[in-house]
Motif scaffolding. Structure first.
Motif, PDB file in Angstrom:
ATOM      1  N   ILE A 384       0.738  -1.161   0.151  1.00  0.00           N
ATOM      2  CA  ILE A 384      -0.008  -0.080   0.278  1.00  0.00           C
ATOM      3  C   ILE A 384       0.805   1.287   0.080  1.00  0.00           C
ATOM      4  O   ILE A 384       0.569   2.445  -0.710  1.00  0.00           O
ATOM      5  N   ALA A 385       2.020   1.342   0.850  1.00  0.00           N
ATOM      6  CA  ALA A 385       2.756   2.222   0.925  1.00  0.00           C
ATOM      7  C   ALA A 385       3.595   2.716  -0.358  1.00  0.00           C
ATOM      8  O   ALA A 385       3.764   3.817  -1.053  1.00  0.00           O
ATOM      9  N   LEU A 386       4.086   1.427  -1.135  1.00  0.00           N
ATOM     10  CA  LEU A 386       4.598   1.402  -2.536  1.00  0.00           C
ATOM     11  C   LEU A 386       3.767   2.051  -3.439  1.00  0.00           C
ATOM     12  O   LEU A 386       4.173   3.001  -4.210  1.00  0.00           O
ATOM     13  N   ALA A 387       2.360   1.609  -3.586  1.00  0.00           N
ATOM     14  CA  ALA A 387       1.660   2.411  -4.555  1.00  0.00           C
ATOM     15  C   ALA A 387       1.292   3.720  -4.144  1.00  0.00           C
ATOM     16  O   ALA A 387       1.159   4.715  -4.882  1.00  0.00           O
ATOM     17  N   ALA A 421      -3.915   1.458   6.417  1.00  0.00           N
ATOM     18  CA  ALA A 421      -2.761   0.686   6.522  1.00  0.00           C
ATOM     19  C   ALA A 421      -1.815   0.958   7.658  1.00  0.00           C
ATOM     20  O   ALA A 421      -1.265  -0.011   8.428  1.00  0.00           O
ATOM     21  N   GLY A 422      -1.594   2.191   7.857  1.00  0.00           N
ATOM     22  CA  GLY A 422      -0.682   2.549   9.223  1.00  0.00           C
ATOM     23  C   GLY A 422      -1.497   2.088  10.493  1.00  0.00           C
ATOM     24  O   GLY A 422      -0.744   1.311  11.323  1.00  0.00           O
ATOM     25  N   GLY A 423      -2.634   2.134  10.596  1.00  0.00           N
ATOM     26  CA  GLY A 423      -3.606   1.698  11.868  1.00  0.00           C
ATOM     27  C   GLY A 423      -3.399   0.098  11.880  1.00  0.00           C
ATOM     28  O   GLY A 423      -2.998  -0.767  12.763  1.00  0.00           O
ATOM     29  N   GLY A 488       8.427   4.955  -0.698  1.00  0.00           N
ATOM     30  CA  GLY A 488       7.659   3.699  -0.704  1.00  0.00           C
ATOM     31  C   GLY A 488       8.567   2.634  -1.191  1.00  0.00           C
ATOM     32  O   GLY A 488       8.438   1.407  -0.877  1.00  0.00           O
ATOM     33  N   LEU A 489       9.576   2.648  -2.060  1.00  0.00           N
ATOM     34  CA  LEU A 489      10.411   1.625  -2.565  1.00  0.00           C
ATOM     35  C   LEU A 489      11.311   1.423  -1.501  1.00  0.00           C
ATOM     36  O   LEU A 489      11.493   0.117  -1.085  1.00  0.00           O
TER      37      LEU A 489
END
Length: 566
Positions: A384-387, A421-423, A488-489
């Motif tokens: 999710i962070a990557l996108a 996603a963080g939660g 993100g990478l």
């Protein structure tokens, strides 16, 4: 008067283990033991679905223009799903849950009925491209199909009313006993999700550049459609307030009811020319799915408090919400220039990332699979962070050039996906730390060090080198061209490297899940080439693609080695 105590004495109070919120609800009740009124309700619901489908097929508007896309198969599925799901649950010895499905769908019925009545008043102001799109201002008149469609709604509402409460079952029967409400409080998360869904229903269904097809929300709609939207929103909120005995079925019915309204709107925004996606239907679907997930997680039998199990369920709910928001970000507009939607590629990774996260989040909602799947779920959240960082990087770059560029709904879905996603990450780490606090023997497995080291090195190249190469294309990187997308990478490669380092000292089943989750994360990176290669002419696979495929394969092989050494 003398018969009253005898009658009430037959009522049994189920123990917590037999609570209607348990997974065994209705397991003692078969189709034959279901109340006659409930079986009649199933028949009316099926008849109502047939009437709705027939009405659309015959024609809602007399001699009117055709639909904007091939919508009949979609409308057929959406119409028959509530009675089919309800009857299937009843045949599968879950009649109480099946009754709840009819009730939940019926709560959206008044709003749908009022909305379709607008065809009788003035079809020209109805924004229903799945049924017809006007091509002129010539008057249109309701056809025979409209009356069948309205009759279908009335039958569905009647079926829900008949299935409510005891559905005519006498006190003391097993069906009536299952309706015992243990008084647990409703889920606050579910209520908030229902409010979000209701708010989404009030917004514009899509954006429109067609002068004959309006795209209006609550404020701009005609008075009848305003009442329709308000009634639909009230129905969703009402689904969050039902008793725990039927809450699960009602939540499923509410999902199907909202889907019947919002899914055609999503299809119109994606498939019809001059129309674009708007956040309203996506918010409605996201909210009602959140309501259903919350209800299914919280309406469970009371047991001794288990913080690890609670953390698993919370992480699962947040993971599902994050994945659904990611799919919404992948299918909506990122940028628009003077109101014209622009094709973007930065958000396309959200689709595989969202599917991966949802698939791994659902097992966390069930105690038998939660602990085993948690490691894979935890590392998948990095997708999710990557996108998300890639999408936000494109937005920051585009809006900084000074042109009349506006952001679309995908930006809001991106923010929601990242927050959820963080939660989920925090609650997942809490569950993992609590579990690791239990005394477990974890011997160091030196045999795995070599293959894991290879996988870690391949991961560095997979995320550090470009997946797509083309003349003039300068993709973000970790060592060069460090931009917002590079975060993100960097997070993704650190996730894989840390997971690989923890594998030799982890229990085999947890370590295997950890590596398989990393393989899924690297697989999302590899999908960047087929999903985004069209962004540049003459694009070819970059070294990052081949290293991603090799890394994913190495991680799968290492996971199989770990699991075989249990």
């Amino acid at each position: 008067m003398l018969a009253l105590p005898a009658m009430t004495s037959r009522i049994t109070t189920p123990s917590p283990a037999d609570s209607p919120a348990d997974d065994s609800v209705g397991s003692r009740i078969g189709w034959a033991e279901s109340p006659v009124q409930l079986r009649l309700a199933f028949a009316l619901a099926a008849l109502g679905a047939v009437a709705q489908v027939t009405g659309v097929a015959v024609g809602v508007v007399d001699g009117g223009p055709p639909a904007a896309f091939r919508s009949f198969p979609l409308l057929l599925v959406l119409a028959v799903l509530p009675p089919v799901v309800a009857a299937g649950l009843a045949v599968g010895r879950r009649p109480l849950m099946g009754a709840g499905v009819l009730v939940g769908a019926a709560l959206l019925g008044p709003g749908r009925l009022l909305g379709d009545l607008q065809f009788l008043v003035d079809p020209l102001v109805v924004s229903r491209p799945e049924i017809m799109v006007p091509t002129s201002l010539a008057p249109l008149h309701a056809g025979l199909g409209l009356w069948l469609l309205l009759a279908g709604h009335v039958l569905a509402i009647t079926a829900g009313v008949m299935a409510a409460n005891r559905a005519g079952a006498p006190y003391g029967t097993p069906y009536a006993a299952e309706l015992h409400d243990d008084g647990r409080q409703r889920s606050a998360v579910g209520l908030v999700a229902a409010v979000v869904a209701a708010f989404g229903l009030q917004l514009a269904p899509f954006t429109s550049g067609n002068a004959f097809l309006l795209a209006e929300g609550l404020i701009d709609s005609p008075w009848l459609l305003r009442f329709a939207l308000l009634a639909a929103g009230a129905g969703v909120v009402g689904a969050a307030l039902v008793g725990t005995a039927t809450a699960r079925g009602v939540a499923v019915g509410a999902v199907l009811g909202v889907a019947a309204i919002a899914v055609p709107q999503v299809g119109a925004g994606l498939w019809v020319g001059l129309l674009g996606a708007a956040p309203g239907p996506y918010l409605a679907l996201l909210g009602v799915v959140g309501l259903a997930v919350s209800v299914w997680v919280t309406t469970r039998p009371r047991r001794e408090s288990d913080p690890v199990a609670t953390a698993h369920r919370v992480a699962g709910v947040l993971g599902v919400l994050s994945g659904v928001a990611a799919i919404g970000a992948a299918t909506t507009t990122v940028l628009a220039v003077e109101g014209v939607e622009q094709e973007t590629f930065s958000n396309r990774l959200f689709l595989p990332a969202g599917i991966l996260v949802v698939a791994l989040a659902i097992p966390l909602l069930f105690p038998r699979t939660a602990a085993a799947m948690r490691p894979a779920f935890a590392v998948s959240l990095a997708a999710i962070a990557l996108a998300g960082m890639s999408t936000l990087d494109a937005v920051v770059t585009a809006t900084g050039v000074g042109a009349p560029i506006s952001t679309g709904a995908a930006v809001w879905f991106t923010a929601a996906a990242l927050v959820f996603a963080g939660g989920a990450t925090i609650t997942g780490l809490f569950a993992g730390n609590a579990e690791r606090a239990e005394p477990q023997e974890r011997p160091l497995d030196l045999v795995l060090v070599a293959p894991l080291a290879v996988a870690g090195l391949l991961a560095i190249g997979a995320f550090g080198l470009p997946v797509v190469k083309a003349r003039g294309l300068v993709p973000p990187g970790i060592w060069a061209e460090f931009r917002l997308a590079s975060l993100g990478l960097l997070l993704a490669v650190l996730t894989v490297v840390v997971a690989v380092a923890l594998t030799p000292v982890s229990r085999p089943n947890r370590a295997g899940a950890l590596l398989l989750g990393c393989a899924g994360l690297v697989g999302v990176r590899a999908l960047e080439y087929p999903l985004t290669s069209a962004r540049a002419l003459g694009s070819v696979p970059g070294p990052g693609l081949w290293l991603s495929l090799a890394c994913a394969g190495a991680l799968v092989v290492a996971a199989l080695m770990v699991l075989s050494r249990r």
